[in-house]
Design an enzyme around this catalytic site. Structure first.
Site, PDB file in Angstrom:
ATOM      1  N   ALA A  43       0.834  -1.201   0.000  1.00  0.00           N
ATOM      2  CA  ALA A  43       0.000   0.000   0.000  1.00  0.00           C
ATOM      3  C   ALA A  43       0.874   1.258   0.000  1.00  0.00           C
ATOM      4  O   ALA A  43       0.566   2.236  -0.692  1.00  0.00           O
ATOM      5  CB  ALA A  43      -0.895  -0.009   1.229  1.00  0.00           C
ATOM      6  N   ASP A  46       2.146   1.691  -3.439  1.00  0.00           N
ATOM      7  CA  ASP A  46       1.097   2.207  -4.327  1.00  0.00           C
ATOM      8  C   ASP A  46       0.916   3.712  -4.132  1.00  0.00           C
ATOM      9  O   ASP A  46       0.689   4.447  -5.088  1.00  0.00           O
ATOM     10  CB  ASP A  46      -0.232   1.496  -4.052  1.00  0.00           C
ATOM     11  CG  ASP A  46      -0.305   0.168  -4.800  1.00  0.00           C
ATOM     12  OD1 ASP A  46       0.611  -0.107  -5.595  1.00  0.00           O
ATOM     13  OD2 ASP A  46      -1.268  -0.577  -4.580  1.00  0.00           O
ATOM     14  N   LYS A 124      -8.088 -11.528  -8.486  1.00  0.00           N
ATOM     15  CA  LYS A 124      -6.708 -11.102  -8.718  1.00  0.00           C
ATOM     16  C   LYS A 124      -5.845 -11.811  -7.678  1.00  0.00           C
ATOM     17  O   LYS A 124      -5.846 -11.455  -6.498  1.00  0.00           O
ATOM     18  CB  LYS A 124      -6.577  -9.586  -8.601  1.00  0.00           C
ATOM     19  CG  LYS A 124      -5.195  -9.100  -8.962  1.00  0.00           C
ATOM     20  CD  LYS A 124      -5.157  -7.594  -9.060  1.00  0.00           C
ATOM     21  CE  LYS A 124      -3.815  -7.095  -9.562  1.00  0.00           C
ATOM     22  NZ  LYS A 124      -2.656  -7.641  -8.898  1.00  0.00           N
ATOM     23  N   ARG A 145       7.854 -12.646 -15.186  1.00  0.00           N
ATOM     24  CA  ARG A 145       7.513 -11.516 -16.036  1.00  0.00           C
ATOM     25  C   ARG A 145       8.705 -10.589 -16.260  1.00  0.00           C
ATOM     26  O   ARG A 145       8.866 -10.016 -17.333  1.00  0.00           O
ATOM     27  CB  ARG A 145       6.355 -10.741 -15.396  1.00  0.00           C
ATOM     28  CG  ARG A 145       5.843  -9.648 -16.283  1.00  0.00           C
ATOM     29  CD  ARG A 145       4.629  -8.984 -15.691  1.00  0.00           C
ATOM     30  NE  ARG A 145       4.949  -8.247 -14.476  1.00  0.00           N
ATOM     31  CZ  ARG A 145       4.108  -7.449 -13.850  1.00  0.00           C
ATOM     32  NH1 ARG A 145       2.890  -7.298 -14.309  1.00  0.00           N
ATOM     33  NH2 ARG A 145       4.455  -6.805 -12.757  1.00  0.00           N
ATOM     34  N   GLU A 185      -0.672 -17.280 -12.486  1.00  0.00           N
ATOM     35  CA  GLU A 185      -0.046 -16.825 -11.245  1.00  0.00           C
ATOM     36  C   GLU A 185       0.414 -18.026 -10.424  1.00  0.00           C
ATOM     37  O   GLU A 185      -0.376 -18.927 -10.140  1.00  0.00           O
ATOM     38  CB  GLU A 185      -1.098 -16.021 -10.464  1.00  0.00           C
ATOM     39  CG  GLU A 185      -0.536 -15.057  -9.477  1.00  0.00           C
ATOM     40  CD  GLU A 185      -0.149 -13.704 -10.072  1.00  0.00           C
ATOM     41  OE1 GLU A 185      -0.175 -13.549 -11.316  1.00  0.00           O
ATOM     42  OE2 GLU A 185       0.207 -12.802  -9.288  1.00  0.00           O
ATOM     43  N   LYS A 302     -12.060  -7.939 -17.282  1.00  0.00           N
ATOM     44  CA  LYS A 302     -11.587  -7.941 -18.671  1.00  0.00           C
ATOM     45  C   LYS A 302     -12.795  -7.790 -19.598  1.00  0.00           C
ATOM     46  O   LYS A 302     -13.901  -8.223 -19.252  1.00  0.00           O
ATOM     47  CB  LYS A 302     -10.874  -9.261 -18.988  1.00  0.00           C
ATOM     48  CG  LYS A 302      -9.648  -9.497 -18.108  1.00  0.00           C
ATOM     49  CD  LYS A 302      -9.031 -10.877 -18.269  1.00  0.00           C
ATOM     50  CE  LYS A 302      -7.861 -11.033 -17.290  1.00  0.00           C
ATOM     51  NZ  LYS A 302      -7.277 -12.358 -17.234  1.00  0.00           N
ATOM     52  N   LYS A 326      -8.569  -2.888  -7.043  1.00  0.00           N
ATOM     53  CA  LYS A 326      -7.733  -3.277  -5.899  1.00  0.00           C
ATOM     54  C   LYS A 326      -8.475  -3.075  -4.577  1.00  0.00           C
ATOM     55  O   LYS A 326      -9.076  -2.027  -4.357  1.00  0.00           O
ATOM     56  CB  LYS A 326      -6.445  -2.435  -5.887  1.00  0.00           C
ATOM     57  CG  LYS A 326      -5.656  -2.531  -7.170  1.00  0.00           C
ATOM     58  CD  LYS A 326      -4.717  -3.710  -7.193  1.00  0.00           C
ATOM     59  CE  LYS A 326      -3.607  -3.616  -6.269  1.00  0.00           C
ATOM     60  NZ  LYS A 326      -2.278  -3.494  -6.693  1.00  0.00           N
ATOM     61  N   CYS A 421       3.079  -8.258  37.135  1.00  0.00           N
ATOM     62  CA  CYS A 421       1.843  -7.843  36.467  1.00  0.00           C
ATOM     63  C   CYS A 421       1.741  -6.312  36.460  1.00  0.00           C
ATOM     64  O   CYS A 421       1.850  -5.681  37.515  1.00  0.00           O
ATOM     65  CB  CYS A 421       0.653  -8.458  37.207  1.00  0.00           C
ATOM     66  SG  CYS A 421      -0.921  -7.834  36.612  1.00  0.00           S
ATOM     67  N   CYS A 444      -6.635  -9.587  40.933  1.00  0.00           N
ATOM     68  CA  CYS A 444      -5.969  -8.602  40.065  1.00  0.00           C
ATOM     69  C   CYS A 444      -7.028  -7.690  39.407  1.00  0.00           C
ATOM     70  O   CYS A 444      -7.955  -8.199  38.754  1.00  0.00           O
ATOM     71  CB  CYS A 444      -5.159  -9.333  38.997  1.00  0.00           C
ATOM     72  SG  CYS A 444      -4.538  -8.235  37.727  1.00  0.00           S
TER      73      CYS A 444
HETATM   74  S1  IVH Z   1      -4.434 -10.764 -16.496  1.00  0.00           S
HETATM   75  C1  IVH Z   1      -2.047  -8.138 -19.775  1.00  0.00           C
HETATM   76  N1  IVH Z   1      -5.627 -11.945 -14.541  1.00  0.00           N
HETATM   77  O1  IVH Z   1      -1.786  -8.987 -11.688  1.00  0.00           O
HETATM   78  C2  IVH Z   1      -2.051  -8.473 -18.336  1.00  0.00           C
HETATM   79  N2  IVH Z   1      -3.557 -10.873 -14.090  1.00  0.00           N
HETATM   80  O2  IVH Z   1      -1.130  -6.176 -11.591  1.00  0.00           O
HETATM   81  C3  IVH Z   1      -2.834  -9.688 -18.104  1.00  0.00           C
HETATM   82  N3  IVH Z   1      -2.830 -11.117 -11.762  1.00  0.00           N
HETATM   83  O3  IVH Z   1       0.936  -9.200 -13.844  1.00  0.00           O
HETATM   84  C4  IVH Z   1      -2.897 -10.034 -16.690  1.00  0.00           C
HETATM   85  N4  IVH Z   1      -4.516 -12.319 -11.067  1.00  0.00           N
HETATM   86  O4  IVH Z   1       0.569 -11.102 -12.157  1.00  0.00           O
HETATM   87  C5  IVH Z   1      -4.551 -11.232 -14.916  1.00  0.00           C
HETATM   88  N5  IVH Z   1      -6.834 -13.073 -12.924  1.00  0.00           N
HETATM   89  C6  IVH Z   1      -5.752 -12.378 -13.279  1.00  0.00           C
HETATM   90  C7  IVH Z   1      -4.724 -12.041 -12.378  1.00  0.00           C
HETATM   91  C8  IVH Z   1      -3.643 -11.283 -12.818  1.00  0.00           C
HETATM   92  C9  IVH Z   1      -3.375 -11.756 -10.726  1.00  0.00           C
HETATM   93  C10 IVH Z   1      -1.560 -10.364 -11.684  1.00  0.00           C
HETATM   94  C11 IVH Z   1      -0.594 -10.653 -12.782  1.00  0.00           C
HETATM   95  C12 IVH Z   1      -0.345  -9.310 -13.396  1.00  0.00           C
HETATM   96  C13 IVH Z   1      -0.656  -8.394 -12.253  1.00  0.00           C
HETATM   97  C14 IVH Z   1      -0.942  -7.001 -12.694  1.00  0.00           C
END
Ligand code: IVH
Length: 706
Positions: A43, A46, A124, A145, A185, A302, A326, A421, A444
């Site tokens: 955090a 970020d 995620k 990566r 992952e 997505k 997030k 104590c 106590c």
């Molecule tokens: S898709 C083009 N799906 O989050 C990028 N990423 O903050 C496609 N991550 O590098 C990534 N869960 O390591 C995708 N369900 C999920 C994910 C995920 C975790 C991670 C991944 C990525 C990072 C980005």
């Protein structure tokens, strides 16, 4: 990385601030991505990155091509060979709140000339992105990566992960393509992480900070045999370089195909038509993240249609067709100001940290537990240290350990557990073989306050307005010495105390009086007898119906009740045998508390005679809600038929009934143990027959059932 509150406000000299932020972000990128040894919490990282991005947007003149905001991840290390990704491995942009999510969806719709796409949501996962390459169906390479263009070759280590197939299965109706690169992952499950840390602590080693770091460290081992010991897992979520594969019409279809190749894909993938539904789904997982046996730090959204994905394309670091929502941070770094010890109702002396207040896990935390004497020693935290604080869900905030960047003040010495104590001054004792140090002084004051607070707490008599401070005030004014005294308090006595108004005084007296009618099991639990928790109180109240009936039983008779057991039973009989406790109970009786109704026993016997005991001796676990039943009613339906309905699945469970909004953990456990799963629609059939619908019993002598 987890999200943070944006701390950006315009600095006096933006150019200087931008330069400083770039240096800090680049440094922390390296610590996190390359060295697996972050110095600050996600955090806090970020916050830095967001402040930098905001300043670069506000002052475009200060933008450069080399800013870390335009880069993905970190550089590679010298330990592993470099691997050039044929298709770059991008990062994801983040949405920290609903507004940012909606703004992303608006950009998507605009980019699609007004078409509203279908969104597909995945969890995620908090681990490490991995590219896994197959040629002619055989596993040939795994790479991290890295900076998105060049990663590290971790093939030998990844080959030890059981979830990753060495050879691909044939997808239905198709051959395996010549080249398939699956991305996903690598992570360490929460229970695997706890096992690993249990072993580390037992060996006197420093525990790992969190599952992500231990997964990263495990992958970076030079010796793959070490990686193999670490129980790593994998979720596949994307395809990379593919030669000769099918064309998919949705991301969901892609995932299904990846599953057919033999990869684990996560079950919590859902499609939505509106961003409002997506936002509700994100909030659902924010609240339920701890029901999973792996860590997630958000939801990835997505655009489902690959044609629309192509239309939207990429920025320099991330796809425009995806975003990561997030969750608020659960870990933060702050300064440990002091370590103190509190004494609870059982006399346990618990060290806790006084912190420079920090916003974490949804609230501001100024104190956090350090559990016990050994934990302080193992973690080696000292006043003045910079520490990592964690607050996950409803769990009490804890100090995880010193932050790696801790600048320990010169001359600081290891913290020593106090000898006596802090409340009554009597010597503290660490009984042989126990982890907790205790104060054994029966009078106590700290113990007395904690006992009354426990009596009045939500899970007990639920007396609103009676917290520790008020109790201390009442004891100091000699108005009470124990919980039974509460029932003779008057409004006049309270009003005479400093800073208690007539309304608060009346409310408090009213809630004390109202607590007299709490159910017997709540009252029993409130007595604070050691080892005697809500489950045992419930079981005893259900069996014997009155406190007098319970007090009249022997240890053996109590221990025979399901959910009680020998240790609890003997603690209870010993407690009731002590004259001072008996006297306390009689004062509660005189005050008019609910000791249970003897008529209930008669009614229960009659009801039992009427309801067929179809589940006699069987255990049925319910997860989620069964339509037409509250949680309590579903349990009651089972117990009134002679069955048991505990909260967790075991080998002995007859069936797991799965209702709406069920979490994954019980299901996974049932599947692992081979416990039959029953749909909510079949619950009544199960109640009526005592047999699991759809499961055929083996013929006698047909061999072992599986
Ligand atoms: S898709 C083009 N799906 O989050 C990028 N990423 O903050 C496609 N991550 O590098 C990534 N869960 O390591 C995708 N369900 C999920 C994910 C995920 C975790 C991670 C991944 C990525 C990072 C980005």
């Amino acid at each position: 990385m987890s999200s943070g509150e944006s701390s950006a406000s315009t600095p006096p000299n933006p150019a200087v601030r931008v330069e400083s932020l770039r240096a800090q972000v680049a440094h922390h990128n390296e610590r996190y991505h390359t060295l697996d040894d972050p110095e600050i919490s996600d955090a806090d990282y970020d916050d830095l990155a967001r402040e930098l991005r905001a300043l670069e947007a506000e002052y475009p003149d200060l933008a450069t091509d080399t800013s870390p905001t335009g880069q993905v991840g970190g550089a590679t290390s010298a330990t592993f060979d470099p691997v050039v990704h044929r298709v770059p491995m991008m990062s994801l942009d983040n949405a920290m709140n609903r507004d940012e999510l909606v703004a992303w969806a608006d950009r998507v719709v605009k980019g699609l000339d007004g078409q509203v796409p279908t969104f597909v949501c995945e969890l995620k996962f908090d681990g490490l992105a991995m590219s896994i390459r197959y040629e002619a169906g055989q596993f040939v390479q795994a790479a991290t990566r890295g900076d998105g263009t060049v990663g590290e070759d971790v093939t030998a280590n990844v080959a030890t992960i059981a979830d990753i197939p060495h050879e691909l299965s044939k997808p239905s109706g198709n051959d395996v393509p010549a080249v398939v690169e699956v991305r996903g992952e690598v992570y360490m499950g929460t229970s695997a992480f706890e096992r690993l840390n249990g072993r580390a602590i037992a060996a006197g080693d420093k525990p790992f900070v969190n599952p992500r770091n231990s997964a990263a460290g495990s992958l970076r081992q030079k010796d793959p045999a070490k990686t193999a010991e670490r129980e790593l897992s994998f979720w596949a979520y994307q395809l990379g370089d593919v030669d000769g594969g099918p064309v998919f019409s949705s991301h969901a279809d892609t995932l299904a195909w990846v599953g057919e190749l033999g990869f684990p894909t996560n079950e919590h993938v859902q499609r939505f038509r509106t961003i409002d539904e997506v936002a509700a789904h994100c909030l659902h997982w924010q609240d339920h993240r701890h029901t999973l046996d792996y860590e997630i730090d958000g939801v990835v959204i997505k655009v489902d249609d690959p044609v629309q994905q192509d239309l939207l394309g990429f920025t320099s670091r991330a796809p425009r067709w995806a975003i990561a929502y997030k969750f608020p941070p659960e870990e933060r770094t702050t300064t440990l100001l002091d370590i103190r010890v509190s004494v609870g109702r059982t006399g346990r002396a618990t060290p806790f940290a006084v912190l420079d207040p920090v916003f974490v896990g949804g609230s501001t935390v100024g104190m956090a537990t350090l559990h016990n004497r050994e934990q302080v020693a193992v973690k080696d935290v000292r006043p003045g240290d910079t520490v990592i604080v964690r607050k996950a869900g409803d769990v009490i905030p804890e100090v995880v350990g010193p932050a790696p960047a801790n600048k320990r003040p010169k001359g600081s010495v290891a913290w020593e557990f106090p000898v006596s104590c802090p409340s009554c001054g009597v010597l503290l004792v660490l009984p042989d073989g126990e982890a907790d140090t205790r104060c054994f002084n029966p009078t106590c004051p700290a113990k007395q306050v904690a006992k009354i607070a426990y009596f009045a707490s939500r899970g007990g008599m639920d007396i609103e307005g009676l917290g520790e401070q008020m109790i201390e005030k009442l004891i100091d004014a000699d108005l009470i010495t124990d919980a039974a005294d509460l029932y003779s308090l008057t409004v006049e006595q309270l009003v005479a105390l400093d800073r208690i108004g007539a309304t608060s005084a009346t409310n408090l007296v009213d809630s004390i009086q109202a607590s007299k009618d709490r159910p017997l099991q709540k009252f029993m639990r409130s007595l604070g007898v050691r080892h005697f928790g809500p489950a045992a109180s419930q079981a005893l109240a259900a069996e014997f119906h009155t406190l007098d009936a319970i007090m009249g039983r022997t240890t053996e008779e109590l221990a025979a009740v399901d959910g009680v057991g020998g240790v609890i039973a003997s603690t209870i009989t010993e407690w009731f045998a002590a004259p001072e406790n008996r006297a306390l109970v009689e004062r509660f009786r005189d005050a008019g508390l609910n000791f249970g109704d003897p008529e209930d026993a008669v009614r229960a016997a009659e009801a039992k005679a009427l309801i067929p005991q179809s589940l006699e001796g069987q255990t049925v676990v319910v997860t989620g809600t069964v339509p037409g039943y509250s949680r309590e009613q579903a349990a009651e339906a089972i117990t009134s038929r002679g069955g048991k309905s505990p909260g967790s699945v075991s080998k002995k469970t007859l069936a797991l009934v799965v209702g709406d909004h069920a979490g994954a953990s019980k299901l996974t456990k049932a599947e692992t143990l081979g416990v039959p799963i029953v749909a909510a629609a079949d619950f009544e059939e199960l109640l009526a027959t005592g047999a699991v619908p759809g499961v055929e019993l083996p013929e006698p002598g047909a061999g072992e059932a599986n």
